[in-house]
Design an enzyme around this catalytic site. Structure first.
Site, PDB file in Angstrom:
ATOM      1  N   TYR A  64      -1.220  78.401 113.176  1.00 12.67           N
ATOM      2  CA  TYR A  64      -0.920  79.610 113.946  1.00 12.67           C
ATOM      3  C   TYR A  64      -0.462  79.254 115.353  1.00 12.67           C
ATOM      4  CZ  TYR A  64      -5.475  79.386 116.397  1.00 12.67           C
ATOM      5  OH  TYR A  64      -6.546  79.016 117.166  1.00 12.67           O
ATOM      6  N   CYS A  65       0.266  80.208 115.949  1.00 11.44           N
ATOM      7  CA  CYS A  65       0.673  80.138 117.349  1.00 11.44           C
ATOM      8  C   CYS A  65       0.458  81.540 117.911  1.00 11.44           C
ATOM      9  CB  CYS A  65       2.122  79.653 117.490  1.00 11.44           C
ATOM     10  SG  CYS A  65       3.332  80.777 116.772  1.00 11.44           S
ATOM     11  N   LYS A  66       1.182  81.897 118.944  1.00 10.05           N
ATOM     12  CA  LYS A  66       0.968  83.222 119.538  1.00 10.05           C
ATOM     13  C   LYS A  66       1.544  84.335 118.679  1.00 10.05           C
ATOM     14  CE  LYS A  66       1.404  85.870 123.776  1.00 10.05           C
ATOM     15  NZ  LYS A  66       1.825  85.881 125.175  1.00 10.05           N
ATOM     16  N   GLY A  68       3.912  83.608 115.712  1.00  6.24           N
ATOM     17  CA  GLY A  68       4.324  83.196 114.369  1.00  6.24           C
ATOM     18  C   GLY A  68       5.581  82.341 114.315  1.00  6.24           C
ATOM     19  N   PHE A  93      -1.492  84.697 116.623  1.00  2.00           N
ATOM     20  CA  PHE A  93      -2.789  84.964 117.241  1.00  2.00           C
ATOM     21  C   PHE A  93      -2.847  86.335 117.897  1.00  2.00           C
ATOM     22  CE2 PHE A  93      -5.918  84.379 120.723  1.00  2.00           C
ATOM     23  CZ  PHE A  93      -7.005  83.995 119.968  1.00  2.00           C
TER      24      PHE A  93
END
Length: 106
Positions: A64-66, A68, A93
């Site tokens: 995951y990141c902020k 996608g 996230f």
């Protein structure tokens, strides 16, 4: 493989071979993480790749990141490097509804 927030959380909960990989920056990481995550900032370039090289390619990676985008890119890189199972958290996230902890609380 892209998974919705619900699919990602459900699959992760039932996966004994799971590794949660956060590819955000250290500043983002310090604002809160999904419990059990390990950090590997994709913006580190070659450093990111070196860290991936040290990881077990047979594990299942929930990335995951902020939002996608970076995590989708990370999954593509990982797949090219021979990782068998990578799962991108669609929406990232900022749309995560599950538990969140500060990194030092984990």
């Amino acid at each position: 493989m892209d998974l919705s927030q619900h699919e990602w959380a459900e699959q992760l909960a039932n996966d004994a071979n799971a590794v949660i990989l956060d590819v955000r920056t250290e500043e983002e990481w310090n604002e809160g993480i999904i419990p059990g995550s390990i950090m590997n900032d994709i913006y580190k370039g070659q450093g990111f790749v070196y860290r991936l090289d040290e990881m077990d390619k047979d594990k299942n990676y929930y990335v995951y990141c902020k939002a996608g985008g970076r995590s989708a890119q990370a999954c593509n890189i990982m797949n090219q490097m021979g990782f068998k199972n990578t799962y991108n958290l669609v929406g990232g996230f900022m749309n995560w509804k599950g538990e969140v902890v500060l990194p030092n609380e984990d």
